[in-house]
Write a protein that holds these residues in place. Sequence first.
Motif, PDB file in Angstrom:
ATOM      1  N   ALA A  66       0.840  -1.204   0.000  1.00  0.00           N
ATOM      2  CA  ALA A  66       0.000   0.000   0.000  1.00  0.00           C
ATOM      3  C   ALA A  66       0.873   1.252   0.000  1.00  0.00           C
ATOM      4  O   ALA A  66       0.524   2.266  -0.625  1.00  0.00           O
ATOM      5  CB  ALA A  66      -0.929  -0.004   1.208  1.00  0.00           C
ATOM      6  N   ILE A  71      -3.491  -1.097  -3.931  1.00  0.00           N
ATOM      7  CA  ILE A  71      -4.660  -1.282  -3.051  1.00  0.00           C
ATOM      8  C   ILE A  71      -4.755  -2.766  -2.709  1.00  0.00           C
ATOM      9  O   ILE A  71      -5.389  -3.544  -3.418  1.00  0.00           O
ATOM     10  CB  ILE A  71      -5.966  -0.806  -3.731  1.00  0.00           C
ATOM     11  CG1 ILE A  71      -5.805   0.621  -4.267  1.00  0.00           C
ATOM     12  CG2 ILE A  71      -7.148  -0.899  -2.757  1.00  0.00           C
ATOM     13  CD1 ILE A  71      -6.990   1.103  -5.099  1.00  0.00           C
ATOM     14  N   ASN A  97      -2.373   4.852   8.456  1.00  0.00           N
ATOM     15  CA  ASN A  97      -3.550   5.087   7.608  1.00  0.00           C
ATOM     16  C   ASN A  97      -3.305   4.622   6.176  1.00  0.00           C
ATOM     17  O   ASN A  97      -3.569   5.360   5.221  1.00  0.00           O
ATOM     18  CB  ASN A  97      -3.930   6.578   7.635  1.00  0.00           C
ATOM     19  CG  ASN A  97      -5.353   6.814   7.167  1.00  0.00           C
ATOM     20  OD1 ASN A  97      -6.236   5.963   7.331  1.00  0.00           O
ATOM     21  ND2 ASN A  97      -5.595   7.959   6.545  1.00  0.00           N
ATOM     22  N   ASN A  99      -3.802   2.203   2.753  1.00  0.00           N
ATOM     23  CA  ASN A  99      -5.018   1.822   2.025  1.00  0.00           C
ATOM     24  C   ASN A  99      -5.151   0.304   1.871  1.00  0.00           C
ATOM     25  O   ASN A  99      -5.157  -0.214   0.764  1.00  0.00           O
ATOM     26  CB  ASN A  99      -4.974   2.514   0.659  1.00  0.00           C
ATOM     27  CG  ASN A  99      -6.337   2.617   0.031  1.00  0.00           C
ATOM     28  OD1 ASN A  99      -7.364   2.452   0.700  1.00  0.00           O
ATOM     29  ND2 ASN A  99      -6.368   2.883  -1.265  1.00  0.00           N
ATOM     30  N   LYS A 101      -7.287  -3.242   2.674  1.00  0.00           N
ATOM     31  CA  LYS A 101      -8.627  -3.755   2.969  1.00  0.00           C
ATOM     32  C   LYS A 101      -8.506  -5.193   3.464  1.00  0.00           C
ATOM     33  O   LYS A 101      -8.042  -6.073   2.711  1.00  0.00           O
ATOM     34  CB  LYS A 101      -9.493  -3.747   1.708  1.00  0.00           C
ATOM     35  CG  LYS A 101      -9.303  -2.531   0.804  1.00  0.00           C
ATOM     36  CD  LYS A 101      -9.655  -1.218   1.479  1.00  0.00           C
ATOM     37  CE  LYS A 101      -9.328  -0.034   0.574  1.00  0.00           C
ATOM     38  NZ  LYS A 101      -9.599   1.264   1.246  1.00  0.00           N
ATOM     39  N   ASN A 132      -8.968   4.988  12.704  1.00  0.00           N
ATOM     40  CA  ASN A 132      -8.832   5.040  11.237  1.00  0.00           C
ATOM     41  C   ASN A 132      -9.510   3.876  10.517  1.00  0.00           C
ATOM     42  O   ASN A 132      -9.445   3.810   9.292  1.00  0.00           O
ATOM     43  CB  ASN A 132      -7.355   5.038  10.773  1.00  0.00           C
ATOM     44  CG  ASN A 132      -6.623   6.316  11.078  1.00  0.00           C
ATOM     45  OD1 ASN A 132      -7.245   7.322  11.422  1.00  0.00           O
ATOM     46  ND2 ASN A 132      -5.311   6.310  10.975  1.00  0.00           N
ATOM     47  N   THR A 154     -12.849   4.047  -1.483  1.00  0.00           N
ATOM     48  CA  THR A 154     -12.704   4.973  -0.364  1.00  0.00           C
ATOM     49  C   THR A 154     -11.342   4.751   0.280  1.00  0.00           C
ATOM     50  O   THR A 154     -11.061   3.651   0.775  1.00  0.00           O
ATOM     51  CB  THR A 154     -13.819   4.708   0.684  1.00  0.00           C
ATOM     52  OG1 THR A 154     -15.068   4.685  -0.002  1.00  0.00           O
ATOM     53  CG2 THR A 154     -13.840   5.785   1.752  1.00  0.00           C
ATOM     54  N   TYR A 155     -10.499   5.761   0.301  1.00  0.00           N
ATOM     55  CA  TYR A 155      -9.153   5.589   0.831  1.00  0.00           C
ATOM     56  C   TYR A 155      -9.186   5.236   2.323  1.00  0.00           C
ATOM     57  O   TYR A 155      -9.954   5.796   3.091  1.00  0.00           O
ATOM     58  CB  TYR A 155      -8.310   6.864   0.651  1.00  0.00           C
ATOM     59  CG  TYR A 155      -6.886   6.638   1.101  1.00  0.00           C
ATOM     60  CD1 TYR A 155      -5.921   6.180   0.216  1.00  0.00           C
ATOM     61  CD2 TYR A 155      -6.529   6.797   2.448  1.00  0.00           C
ATOM     62  CE1 TYR A 155      -4.640   5.897   0.638  1.00  0.00           C
ATOM     63  CE2 TYR A 155      -5.234   6.508   2.882  1.00  0.00           C
ATOM     64  CZ  TYR A 155      -4.302   6.060   1.970  1.00  0.00           C
ATOM     65  OH  TYR A 155      -3.034   5.767   2.395  1.00  0.00           O
ATOM     66  N   GLY A 156      -8.325   4.342   2.736  1.00  0.00           N
ATOM     67  CA  GLY A 156      -8.131   4.077   4.160  1.00  0.00           C
ATOM     68  C   GLY A 156      -8.311   2.624   4.536  1.00  0.00           C
ATOM     69  O   GLY A 156      -8.842   1.824   3.762  1.00  0.00           O
TER      70      GLY A 156
END
Lengths: 309, 278
Positions: A66, A71, A97, A99, A101, A132, A154-156
Amino acid sequence: MTRLANRIAYGEALVELGRRDPKVVVLDADLAKATQTDRFRQAFPERFFNAGIAEQNLMGLAAGMAATGLIPFVSTFAVFATMRGVEQFRNSIAYPNLNVKVVATHAGIENGPDGASHQSVEDLAIMRAIPNTTVIVPSDPITTKKAVEAVAQTYGPAYIRLGRAEMPFLYAEDFQFEIGKGAQLRDGYDLTIIAVGNMVEKALLAADELAKERIRARVIDLLTVKPLDEELILKAAQETRGIITVENHSILGGLGGAICELLSERYPARVLRVGLQDRFGGCGNPELLHEELGLSVDSIIAAAHRLLK
Amino acid sequence: MTTRSVTELQDLAWELRETVLQMLHSARSGHPGGSLSSAEIMSVLYFHVLNIKPEDPKWPERDRFVMSKGHGCPTLYAALAKRGFFPTEELFKLRQNGSILPGHPDMNKTPGIDMSTGSLGQGISAAVGMALGLKYQGLSSRVYALLGCGELQEGQVWEAAMAAAHYKLDNLIAIIDYNRLQIDGTNAEVMEVEPLADKWRAFGWHVQEIDGHNVQAILDSIEQAQKVQGQPAVIIARTVKGKGVSFMENQAGWHGKAPSDEELKQALAELRQRRMQQ
């Protein structure tokens, strides 16, 4: 009714994402067939990275990838994703923080025959306490796909909790999923049942049974556990006589905990929590386990009677 | 890449040491021992090896550096400031409220920091992920990671080591600041990490062992490591914890405490003398 496991919907969604965005990469820890990331591996072998049975490094690899602008979607069983690799998720992903998932499968007690060591009844409490981090629990194949698309856009850091079993299609293809927004599936003013994941179907069945007794239960599929849909929950607390939370998770710190926290500060209301009573899951047929451990339609109905007494 | 002579790089290492002790003194806490032991390594990386742009810290094609032994960050901060990533004044706000220089590296606070680290064992995993990510994206950038020797006791380091060899990451170079001391004593007393070279070799890495205070040896070993193909490379750099300050050298007690006014004065005097003698 046609049913499909949310993890299969996840695998399909990953392949679609992969076609659209070359920045999407997938990591797994030797459970690709079970988590269904194998579908992505077949379609994009050069973008699939197995960490082997090493969940701490799994999280670290995802963090590093990331940091180069990719991603990463990371999958394994929920118990390992959120407990074996949690400090790595916390310090290498959530704190910076990044990115990443994390989409974990076999959450709750749906992984019946494997027994409690492979079940996850604490993951929501753990993951929602980490700053976060967005926490989503889809209830059917449609919301699974939409959640996967939403977190990709959605970033994060995000955590998506999936089970093992086949789920009914509760939503139409055109459902507008939004992170942080729940869905009211039944209207009612006597009480509100707020459920997530595989318990949403049971909440609807319980509402049907209650309707026969002329008890009209509002049913909310919260979908996102963090951030909470405060407006929807507060409205339910104001308009009905109390709330029953229903989750395939410990009653401590998860959905029930989150709702109690919100309501105790903003609109004190009666809340009864249906879930695992501070105990581990068990071994056996998942449906029977749900009944034995208080996660059945009858448990929800009994809670409704207690609430209205 | 800047081209600097061995003498210049050695001089810069002494300067980094002086800066670090002044920073820790003004912060009134921090980790002098492991910051001093890595001064030559950091000097060679930041003033000669790394392909980075201070004016564009997030340049996608840059080389990456991961301070896996996050507590050693004062030397990294001093090098970044010297390279112009941020003004030198910031160095003396180390560990203070609102500072861009926290006690352990934060990639979102400090220009030039490529990864947030501090929890030992995690930086090397992220470095392996970066090396994978850069390769996948067709970038020829390299990833450098500095590890502590106590850090090697973390199981995650070996998970990462296994993965780096499995994925044949020849764009990854790990350097171990092998000062043999950790908080509770020597590695041998706390938890032995030897035989170290054998361990890395067994995990499929190209291994070199050098004197970590010899600038020429560091330069040569990195050049050698860059030529390795099909496997990751590790440089085991034998160092002295607290190097350059007589009362800090080889003292585990100087792992994590700041010098007093008097100690700073004496330390700076010693460092300046050593620097002059160079």
